[in-house]
Design a protein around this motif. Structure first.
Motif, mmCIF file in Angstrom:
data_model
loop_
_atom_site.group_PDB
_atom_site.id
_atom_site.type_symbol
_atom_site.label_atom_id
_atom_site.label_comp_id
_atom_site.label_asym_id
_atom_site.label_seq_id
_atom_site.Cartn_x
_atom_site.Cartn_y
_atom_site.Cartn_z
ATOM 1 N N ARG A 27 -7.043 -12.657 -14.037
ATOM 2 C CA ARG A 27 -7.546 -10.881 -14.081
ATOM 3 C C ARG A 27 -7.726 -10.865 -12.781
ATOM 4 O O ARG A 27 -8.110 -11.471 -11.769
ATOM 5 C CB ARG A 27 -8.652 -10.557 -14.991
ATOM 6 C CG ARG A 27 -10.129 -11.015 -14.400
ATOM 7 C CD ARG A 27 -11.326 -10.943 -15.261
ATOM 8 N NE ARG A 27 -12.527 -11.501 -14.834
ATOM 9 C CZ ARG A 27 -13.054 -12.540 -15.035
ATOM 10 N NH1 ARG A 27 -12.236 -13.420 -15.749
ATOM 11 N NH2 ARG A 27 -14.153 -12.814 -14.308
ATOM 12 N N VAL A 28 -7.558 -9.605 -12.401
ATOM 13 C CA VAL A 28 -7.550 -9.010 -10.732
ATOM 14 C C VAL A 28 -9.138 -9.017 -10.710
ATOM 15 O O VAL A 28 -9.894 -8.309 -11.268
ATOM 16 C CB VAL A 28 -7.169 -7.589 -10.573
ATOM 17 C CG1 VAL A 28 -7.330 -7.217 -9.243
ATOM 18 C CG2 VAL A 28 -5.627 -7.822 -10.863
ATOM 19 N N ASN A 75 -0.618 -1.902 -16.773
ATOM 20 C CA ASN A 75 -1.199 -0.997 -16.055
ATOM 21 C C ASN A 75 -1.875 -1.423 -14.711
ATOM 22 O O ASN A 75 -2.480 -0.576 -13.837
ATOM 23 C CB ASN A 75 -2.045 0.136 -16.648
ATOM 24 C CG ASN A 75 -3.246 -0.471 -17.404
ATOM 25 O OD1 ASN A 75 -3.470 -1.741 -17.182
ATOM 26 N ND2 ASN A 75 -4.122 0.288 -17.898
ATOM 27 N N ALA A 76 -1.965 -2.620 -14.507
ATOM 28 C CA ALA A 76 -2.623 -3.292 -13.107
ATOM 29 C C ALA A 76 -2.023 -2.824 -12.001
ATOM 30 O O ALA A 76 -0.689 -2.711 -11.973
ATOM 31 C CB ALA A 76 -2.650 -4.895 -13.247
ATOM 32 N N GLU A 77 -2.501 -2.179 -10.987
ATOM 33 C CA GLU A 77 -1.955 -1.817 -9.651
ATOM 34 C C GLU A 77 -1.842 -2.900 -8.832
ATOM 35 O O GLU A 77 -2.745 -3.294 -8.137
ATOM 36 C CB GLU A 77 -3.143 -0.731 -9.276
ATOM 37 C CG GLU A 77 -3.133 0.583 -9.990
ATOM 38 C CD GLU A 77 -3.771 1.704 -9.623
ATOM 39 O OE1 GLU A 77 -4.454 1.587 -8.406
ATOM 40 O OE2 GLU A 77 -3.950 2.725 -10.278
ATOM 41 N N ILE A 78 -0.809 -3.370 -8.999
ATOM 42 C CA ILE A 78 -0.235 -4.710 -7.946
ATOM 43 C C ILE A 78 1.071 -4.252 -7.228
ATOM 44 O O ILE A 78 1.961 -3.887 -7.640
ATOM 45 C CB ILE A 78 0.067 -6.124 -8.975
ATOM 46 C CG1 ILE A 78 -1.451 -6.361 -9.780
ATOM 47 C CG2 ILE A 78 0.149 -7.157 -8.186
ATOM 48 C CD1 ILE A 78 -2.669 -6.671 -8.920
ATOM 49 N N GLU A 106 2.866 -6.903 -20.805
ATOM 50 C CA GLU A 106 2.059 -7.438 -19.644
ATOM 51 C C GLU A 106 2.951 -7.281 -18.435
ATOM 52 O O GLU A 106 4.166 -7.104 -18.273
ATOM 53 C CB GLU A 106 1.875 -8.802 -19.804
ATOM 54 C CG GLU A 106 3.049 -9.791 -19.997
ATOM 55 C CD GLU A 106 2.800 -11.177 -20.808
ATOM 56 O OE1 GLU A 106 1.601 -11.247 -21.072
ATOM 57 O OE2 GLU A 106 3.260 -11.986 -20.830
ATOM 58 N N LEU A 131 -0.749 -10.253 -16.374
ATOM 59 C CA LEU A 131 -1.841 -9.106 -16.295
ATOM 60 C C LEU A 131 -1.613 -7.829 -16.920
ATOM 61 O O LEU A 131 -0.522 -7.799 -17.472
ATOM 62 C CB LEU A 131 -1.921 -8.646 -14.783
ATOM 63 C CG LEU A 131 -2.129 -9.717 -13.574
ATOM 64 C CD1 LEU A 131 -2.081 -9.280 -12.141
ATOM 65 C CD2 LEU A 131 -3.516 -10.528 -13.701
ATOM 66 N N PRO A 132 -2.340 -6.870 -17.272
ATOM 67 C CA PRO A 132 -2.207 -5.993 -18.105
ATOM 68 C C PRO A 132 -1.191 -5.014 -17.368
ATOM 69 O O PRO A 132 -1.097 -4.906 -16.139
ATOM 70 C CB PRO A 132 -3.700 -5.111 -18.123
ATOM 71 C CG PRO A 132 -4.627 -6.156 -17.946
ATOM 72 C CD PRO A 132 -3.991 -7.034 -16.833
ATOM 73 N N TYR A 171 -4.732 -10.192 -3.302
ATOM 74 C CA TYR A 171 -5.658 -10.056 -4.204
ATOM 75 C C TYR A 171 -6.514 -11.071 -4.753
ATOM 76 O O TYR A 171 -6.147 -12.104 -4.221
ATOM 77 C CB TYR A 171 -4.999 -9.371 -5.466
ATOM 78 C CG TYR A 171 -4.197 -8.401 -5.230
ATOM 79 C CD1 TYR A 171 -4.708 -6.799 -5.664
ATOM 80 C CD2 TYR A 171 -2.698 -8.401 -4.844
ATOM 81 C CE1 TYR A 171 -3.790 -5.851 -5.307
ATOM 82 C CE2 TYR A 171 -1.925 -7.190 -4.802
ATOM 83 C CZ TYR A 171 -2.462 -5.974 -4.859
ATOM 84 O OH TYR A 171 -1.620 -4.954 -4.856
ATOM 85 N N THR A 182 3.214 -11.544 -12.785
ATOM 86 C CA THR A 182 3.035 -11.512 -11.211
ATOM 87 C C THR A 182 3.226 -13.063 -10.912
ATOM 88 O O THR A 182 2.268 -13.936 -11.130
ATOM 89 C CB THR A 182 1.580 -11.076 -10.965
ATOM 90 O OG1 THR A 182 1.494 -9.603 -11.658
ATOM 91 C CG2 THR A 182 1.479 -10.923 -9.450
#
Length: 358
Positions: A286-287, A329-332, A310, A326-327, A338, A313
């Motif tokens: 997770r972030v 909607n994760a802002e990557i 998902e 990651l989800p 990170y 990444t």
């Protein structure tokens, strides 16, 4: 009494050992999946159970009776092949019941067995058609129906879904699961598809080079891989395997300044200065929050792929690649740095020489 006992089965072709002392015992109603890459020996083992090949050594017992030397038709088994192997000039009904016809089963009993199997597989409206008039999924149902009418002690499946497209494979997996729950017949199923194995099996035998790497429930295979091979083979995306070294109470990673704490359950197992392989599944990441550095790794994102449910990444920790699920909607952002956090329970440790889990 076990439904199927595979006792020290070996198979050699000249100096090449295809199977190396395979031992498996199945109770009534179990669904065993033989899982492995091409050439691992899984289909050879299935053919030996079926009587289509003879072992070099060992024994096969069905219902407590040795079947070595027994003709396939007398082993109380039914087999479904990768190819549908239907008779093109026969109707669906006759294709399903042809085996019973060859055994001189009465017409009334045949018709009842065929109709029962067709209802079970939801193809009773197709009984008058020919195979050429059916879709791939319908043809596979007919092939399975031909096995079902035998009412065998053991079903054998040799990669039965590999000729179907992705949507049909998903549908047929559900059908096979439903069928097994209704019939409660022992099944041995060969596949290289880990999703089929995880969703269908009560137990999985992961095979490699003619040996069983690990035999256990899908949960055991996934959550507690016994070897590096199992860890890397089961899972999509596969488990991240990272080079590491034991320094004090932490694991260090070559090529970067990152370290992680050695999980408490492993502190008595590893030794100072020992080189190890660290395994972490992509979905365990997770972030991390801004202050969350314990149980996390600093990475630079190289590639981001949105699959729908998902965000897959790909990133670098030093010179080692890490994949994280990651989800969505994760802002990557690609090129950014990170910290990816994970729980202590997500860390698996393997010996790089023996490849066994520590």
């Amino acid at each position: 009494m076990s439904a199927l006992d595979i006792q020290s089965i070996r198979k050699s072709y000249g100096s090449v050992d295809t199977l190396k002392a395979i031992d498996i015992s199945l109770d009534d109603g179990e669904f065993l999946v033989l899982l492995g890459a091409s050439g691992c020996g899984k289909s050879t083992l299935l053919n030996i159970i079926a009587g289509l090949a003879e072992p070099t050594g060992g024994d096969i017992l069905i219902g407590g009776r040795s079947v070595l030397g027994v003709h396939p038709k007398n082993r109380d088994i039914a087999m479904v092949f990768q190819s549908y192997a239907l008779y093109p000039n026969m109707s669906v009904a006759r294709n399903i019941g042809f085996g019973l016809e060859m055994r001189k089963v009465s017409k009334e009993a045949r018709e009842k067995a065929v109709l029962d199997a067709a209802r079970l597989l939801q193809i009773e409206n197709l009984l008058d058609r020919r195979p050429s008039e059916l879709s791939g999924g319908q043809r596979q149902r007919v092939a399975i129906g031909r096995a079902v009418v035998r009412d065998p002690q053991i079903f054998l499946f040799d990669e039965p879904l590999s000729n179907l497209d992705a949507k049909l494979r998903t549908e047929m997996r559900v059908e096979l699961k439903r069928l097994h729950q209704k019939l409660q017949t022992t099944v041995v199923y060969v596949t290289h598809d880990q999703i089929e194995a995880m969703t269908l099996a009560t137990r999985i035998a992961v095979m490699r080079d003619g040996k069983i790497e690990q035999l256990g429930t899908p949960q055991d295979i996934y959550n507690r891989p016994a070897t590096l091979y199992v860890a890397g083979f089961v899972g999509s995306p596969p488990m991240n395997i990272l080079d590491a070294k034991v320094e004090g109470d932490r694991f260090t990673f070559p090529g970067c300044d990152e370290t992680i704490a050695i999980p408490s359950r492993l502190q008595a197992t590893v030794k100072k200065g020992q080189t190890v392989k660290i395994g972490i599944r992509p979905e365990s990441f997770r972030v991390a929050g801004q202050q969350e550095v314990v149980g996390s790794l600093k990475v630079r994102v190289e590639l981001v792929e949105l699959t729908g449910p998902e965000l897959v990444t790909s990133a670098l920790a030093g010179n080692q690649t890490i994949t994280a699920c990651l989800p969505p909607n994760a802002e990557i952002e690609t090129g950014s740095e990170y910290r990816l956090a994970f729980d202590e329970t997500a860390v698996h440790v393997f010996d790089p020489v023996s490849e066994l889990a520590l």
